[in-house]
Scaffold this motif. Structure first.
Motif, short mmCIF file in Angstrom:
data_model
loop_
_atom_site.label_atom_id
_atom_site.label_comp_id
_atom_site.label_asym_id
_atom_site.label_seq_id
_atom_site.Cartn_x
_atom_site.Cartn_y
_atom_site.Cartn_z
N LEU A 186 78.02 8.41 78.03
CA LEU A 186 78.72 8.51 79.31
C LEU A 186 77.79 7.98 80.38
O LEU A 186 76.71 8.54 80.61
CB LEU A 186 79.08 9.97 79.60
N VAL A 187 78.17 6.89 81.04
CA VAL A 187 77.29 6.32 82.04
C VAL A 187 77.99 6.27 83.39
O VAL A 187 79.19 6.10 83.50
CB VAL A 187 76.81 4.90 81.64
N SER A 188 77.18 6.48 84.42
CA SER A 188 77.68 6.47 85.79
C SER A 188 76.54 6.10 86.71
O SER A 188 75.42 5.81 86.28
CB SER A 188 78.26 7.85 86.13
N TYR A 189 76.82 6.10 87.99
CA TYR A 189 75.83 5.75 89.00
C TYR A 189 74.83 6.88 89.17
O TYR A 189 75.03 8.02 88.73
CB TYR A 189 76.55 5.48 90.34
N GLY A 190 73.73 6.57 89.83
CA GLY A 190 72.70 7.58 90.07
C GLY A 190 72.81 8.18 91.45
O GLY A 190 73.66 7.77 92.23
N PRO B 67 78.80 14.82 70.38
CA PRO B 67 77.67 14.83 71.32
C PRO B 67 77.87 13.79 72.41
O PRO B 67 78.43 12.72 72.16
CB PRO B 67 76.46 14.46 70.45
N VAL B 68 77.40 14.11 73.61
CA VAL B 68 77.54 13.21 74.75
C VAL B 68 76.17 12.99 75.38
O VAL B 68 75.44 13.94 75.66
CB VAL B 68 78.53 13.75 75.80
N LEU B 69 75.82 11.72 75.58
CA LEU B 69 74.56 11.34 76.19
C LEU B 69 74.84 10.74 77.56
O LEU B 69 75.53 9.73 77.67
CB LEU B 69 73.87 10.30 75.30
N LEU B 70 74.35 11.38 78.62
CA LEU B 70 74.53 10.88 79.98
C LEU B 70 73.42 9.90 80.31
O LEU B 70 72.25 10.15 80.01
CB LEU B 70 74.52 12.03 80.99
N ASP B 71 73.78 8.79 80.97
CA ASP B 71 72.76 7.82 81.37
C ASP B 71 73.26 7.03 82.57
O ASP B 71 74.42 7.12 82.97
CB ASP B 71 72.41 6.88 80.21
N ASN B 72 72.35 6.23 83.10
CA ASN B 72 72.64 5.40 84.26
C ASN B 72 73.38 4.13 83.83
O ASN B 72 73.04 3.52 82.81
CB ASN B 72 71.32 5.04 84.95
N ASP B 73 74.39 3.71 84.60
CA ASP B 73 75.19 2.55 84.21
C ASP B 73 74.37 1.27 84.16
O ASP B 73 74.56 0.44 83.26
CB ASP B 73 76.41 2.40 85.11
#
Length: 423
Positions: free
Chosen positions: A147-151, A185-191
């Motif tokens: 799952l990626v999104s802005y910071g 499982p979900v890994l959050l990170d920066n887009d």
């Protein structure tokens, strides 16, 4: 449960071999030994394990070299899958990729910005479930979801540290809640970091190189990759190019800085500039108050591509500002290349690429000991979503990490993958 040192070392060695096979597409055991520095015996043992695990298959014989033709091996793309979710301020893109990093299914939808997270995340989960079903992908072969999104964000805790698109998203446990909805499982990170590593996974850059990525959707971000590893910084919130100050006397940005690049060159800035330009305001009628900056920006880009001088002037001015950021990236990190990724570059990429290359060439002439190439992403507008899925593949397969080690945001219910990462 913590992995023993022997287990960890073996997992990482398997990961090294998997990454070398991925990069080469097809390769012999002898070539693997040369590429990794491992002994022939170690290569033979671990390749046999990878074949037994179904991750690698034999792929015929190589060209004769004077002796017995060597047997080639390659990844089995259908052995494992991962899901990438790019959560933009108003748009969500979901992709499924196979073990080779190739997209096999995609969907997108709008409206996330108008929803609180407790409504948006179940909607995302239902879209992921539907896409897996449509693509006929066995969930037991799905390693996880990126799952990626802005910071900014807290990657380990799985929370966003920004009140965008609305206040309820601030510090909401997005990774944990999505993992609960999906049972994965979900890994959050920066887009931008995801878009950067996606280029490496798809083989678009030399695996030993240092390169930068400038990512532009509704905002502007950046990423640096060194020999296949994303440069993280102390809290994984590095290379936020959109919030570097280019005017110390500029207006204050919501981030707290002044004169931020994003407020001069980002899509929302161009929509506002177009609305204030009589010639464009009359023809395009841009809405500076819209939440969907991507659509409005795409209309400006289309006009620029069609030869509208006022629209092209706006895009070129934006490109020169971003060119300044590319020059800074070049000087700070001594990169071999700069990749332009994201939906906003996809709609006006040729203009941006030309102008940014000109700025880098002109303004780094005394610093350059090697050429720096500015190039478009091979993953187009879906670069962040594809990169998100690649981060999961990299984490699980090449780093030898378990799901629970990689991100506490996945929750304690996430099933372990020791048999996948290394055994």
């Amino acid at each position: 449960m913590a992995l023993s040192p022997t287990w960890t070392n073996k997992s990482r060695t398997r990961g090294l071999i998997l990454d070398a096979i991925r990069a080469a597409r097809t390769i012999s055991r002898v070539e693997l030994a040369a590429a990794t520095g491992l002994t022939g015996a170690t290569i033979s043992d671990l390749v046999r394990e990878l074949i037994d695990d179904g991750l690698v298959v034999e792929a015929g014989r190589g060209a004769p070299t004077g002796g017995k033709p060597r047997t080639l091996v390659q990844l089995d793309p259908r052995a494992r899958y991962s899901v990438g979710v790019q959560m933009e301020r108003n748009t969500c893109v979901i992709v499924i990729v196979d073990l080779a990093g190739r997209p096999v299914a995609r969907t997108s939808f709008q409206g996330v910005a108008s929803m609180p997270p407790d409504q948006a995340l179940p909607m995302i989960a239902s879209q992921v479930d539907a896409l897996l079903a449509t693509a006929a992908v066995d969930r037991d072969r799905v390693l996880g979801v990126g799952l990626v999104s802005y910071g900014p964000q807290d990657r380990r805790a799985g929370v966003l540290l920004s009140p965008q698109p609305s206040e309820p998203w601030l510090e909401y446990p997005v990774a944990e809640r999505l993992a609960q909805s999906l049972g994965l499982p979900v890994l959050l990170d920066n887009d931008a970091a995801a878009a950067a590593i996606g280029e490496y996974w798809m083989g678009a850059v030399d695996r030993r190189s240092t390169y930068g990525c400038i990512y532009m959707a509704s905002g502007i971000g950046g990423g640096i990759v060194v020999a296949g590893e994303v440069y993280r910084g102390s809290s994984s919130n590095s290379v936020e190019l959109g919030h570097m100050s280019i005017d110390i006397n500029g207006d204050q940005c919501p981030c707290g800085n002044v004169g931020c690049l994003e407020n001069f060159a980002g899509p929302s800035a161009l929509v506002r500039q177009a609305a204030a330009t009589p010639a464009l305001a009359e023809r395009l009628v841009p809405d500076p108050d819209t939440a969907d900056f991507l659509t409005e920006f795409a209309r400006i880009a289309a006009a620029a591509n069609a030869g509208d001088p006022a629209a092209r002037d706006l895009i070129e001015r934006s490109a020169r500002y971003i060119g300044a950021a590319a020059v800074t990236m070049t000087i700070l990190f001594d990169v071999d290349a700069i990749v332009l990724a994201g939906p906003s570059f996809a709609v006006a990429g040729s203009i941006y690429q030309t102008v940014i290359q000109e700025e880098v060439d002109r303004r780094t002439v005394t610093w350059r000991t090697h050429p720096v190439r500015v190039m478009p992403s091979v993953n187009g507008p879906d670069a962040a979503a594809i990169g998100a899925a690649a981060l999961v593949l990299q984490s699980e397969l090449t780093h030898g990490r378990t799901r629970t080690e990689e991100g506490r945001g996945a929750g304690s219910h996430a099933r372990p993958v020791a048999a996948v990462a290394g055994d």
